[in-house]
Scaffold this motif. Structure first.
Motif, PDB file in Angstrom:
ATOM      1  N   LEU A 131     156.964  91.373  73.725  1.00 48.40           N
ATOM      2  CA  LEU A 131     157.524  90.226  73.008  1.00 48.40           C
ATOM      3  C   LEU A 131     156.450  89.567  72.150  1.00 48.40           C
ATOM      4  N   ALA A 132     155.250  89.484  72.671  1.00 51.31           N
ATOM      5  CA  ALA A 132     154.148  88.908  71.896  1.00 51.31           C
ATOM      6  C   ALA A 132     153.911  89.721  70.623  1.00 51.31           C
TER       7      ALA A 132
ATOM      8  N   GLY B  89     154.692  87.649  67.350  1.00 52.95           N
ATOM      9  CA  GLY B  89     153.487  86.997  66.831  1.00 52.95           C
ATOM     10  C   GLY B  89     153.075  85.780  67.646  1.00 52.95           C
ATOM     11  N   VAL B  90     153.762  85.544  68.780  1.00 53.47           N
ATOM     12  CA  VAL B  90     153.407  84.451  69.698  1.00 53.47           C
ATOM     13  C   VAL B  90     152.541  85.071  70.790  1.00 53.47           C
TER      14      VAL B  90
ATOM     15  N   MET C  77     161.590  80.137  66.248  1.00 56.00           N
ATOM     16  CA  MET C  77     161.978  81.086  65.192  1.00 56.00           C
ATOM     17  C   MET C  77     161.275  82.421  65.419  1.00 56.00           C
ATOM     18  N   LYS C  78     159.990  82.378  65.709  1.00 58.41           N
ATOM     19  CA  LYS C  78     159.241  83.611  65.958  1.00 58.41           C
ATOM     20  C   LYS C  78     159.785  84.337  67.191  1.00 58.41           C
ATOM     21  N   LEU C  79     160.058  83.578  68.245  1.00 58.93           N
ATOM     22  CA  LEU C  79     160.588  84.194  69.467  1.00 58.93           C
ATOM     23  C   LEU C  79     161.965  84.800  69.221  1.00 58.93           C
TER      24      LEU C  79
ATOM     25  N   THR D  77     167.355  87.757  68.724  1.00 56.34           N
ATOM     26  CA  THR D  77     168.356  86.824  69.231  1.00 56.34           C
ATOM     27  C   THR D  77     168.562  85.751  68.174  1.00 56.34           C
ATOM     28  N   PRO D  78     169.783  85.277  67.992  1.00 58.21           N
ATOM     29  CA  PRO D  78     169.999  84.227  66.990  1.00 58.21           C
ATOM     30  C   PRO D  78     169.123  82.999  67.241  1.00 58.21           C
ATOM     31  N   TYR D  79     168.531  82.522  66.179  1.00 57.97           N
ATOM     32  CA  TYR D  79     167.667  81.342  66.227  1.00 57.97           C
ATOM     33  C   TYR D  79     168.421  80.147  66.801  1.00 57.97           C
ATOM     34  N   THR D  80     169.674  79.980  66.394  1.00 54.60           N
ATOM     35  CA  THR D  80     170.458  78.837  66.867  1.00 54.60           C
ATOM     36  C   THR D  80     170.639  78.874  68.379  1.00 54.60           C
TER      37      THR D  80
END
Length: 139
Positions: A21-22, A26-27, A49-51, A57-60
């Motif tokens: 996931l990182a 980019g997190v 947003m990055k995650l 997955t949808p940002y919302t």
């Protein structure tokens, strides 16, 4: 279930390790681990947003889980407002983009645009009422 548990569950459902996931988002892995263990506060919308990109997955959805957005079902007017129609060709040309953590070059974006043009070419002709000739093989 709180944000931290839900984030961990989402990651596991996608089959990603924290490191994956990182890499995809980019997190940092350390920050994701701290989030999942509840050792950090709710992340900023920018980190969400990055995650969301890393989890595909949808940002919302992440914004709702984090408490930034209400979970009430939107009215038609709100749904129409939250889902603006985006011109994909313009979006490709005017934005810096990445895919699975890899930054796309201008050439990459040009090839994507070409592939989409080919993909939708037949549909566009059909919608405009242009008949396509049938091809037959002759000896």
């Amino acid at each position: 279930m709180d944000f931290y548990e839900q984030l961990k569950d989402m990651r596991k459902l996608k089959g990603f390790t924290i490191r994956e996931l990182a890499d995809r988002s980019g997190v940092s892995a350390a920050y994701i681990s701290q989030l999942e263990n509840g050792n950090r506060g709710v992340p900023s919308p920018e980190v969400l947003m990055k995650l969301s990109e890393g989890l595909n997955t949808p940002y919302t959805e992440l914004m709702q889980i984090a408490g930034y957005l209400e979970m009430n079902a939107p009215s038609r007017e709100e749904a129409a407002y939250t889902k603006p129609r985006i011109n994909l060709r313009r979006f490709l040309r005017e934005n810096d983009l990445s895919f699975d953590g890899v930054d796309l070059t201008e050439l990459d974006k040009e090839w994507i645009e070409r592939a989409l043009t080919v993909l939708f070419w037949k549909d566009k002709k059909r919608r405009n009422g242009v008949e396509e000739p049938e091809f037959t093989y002759e000896n």
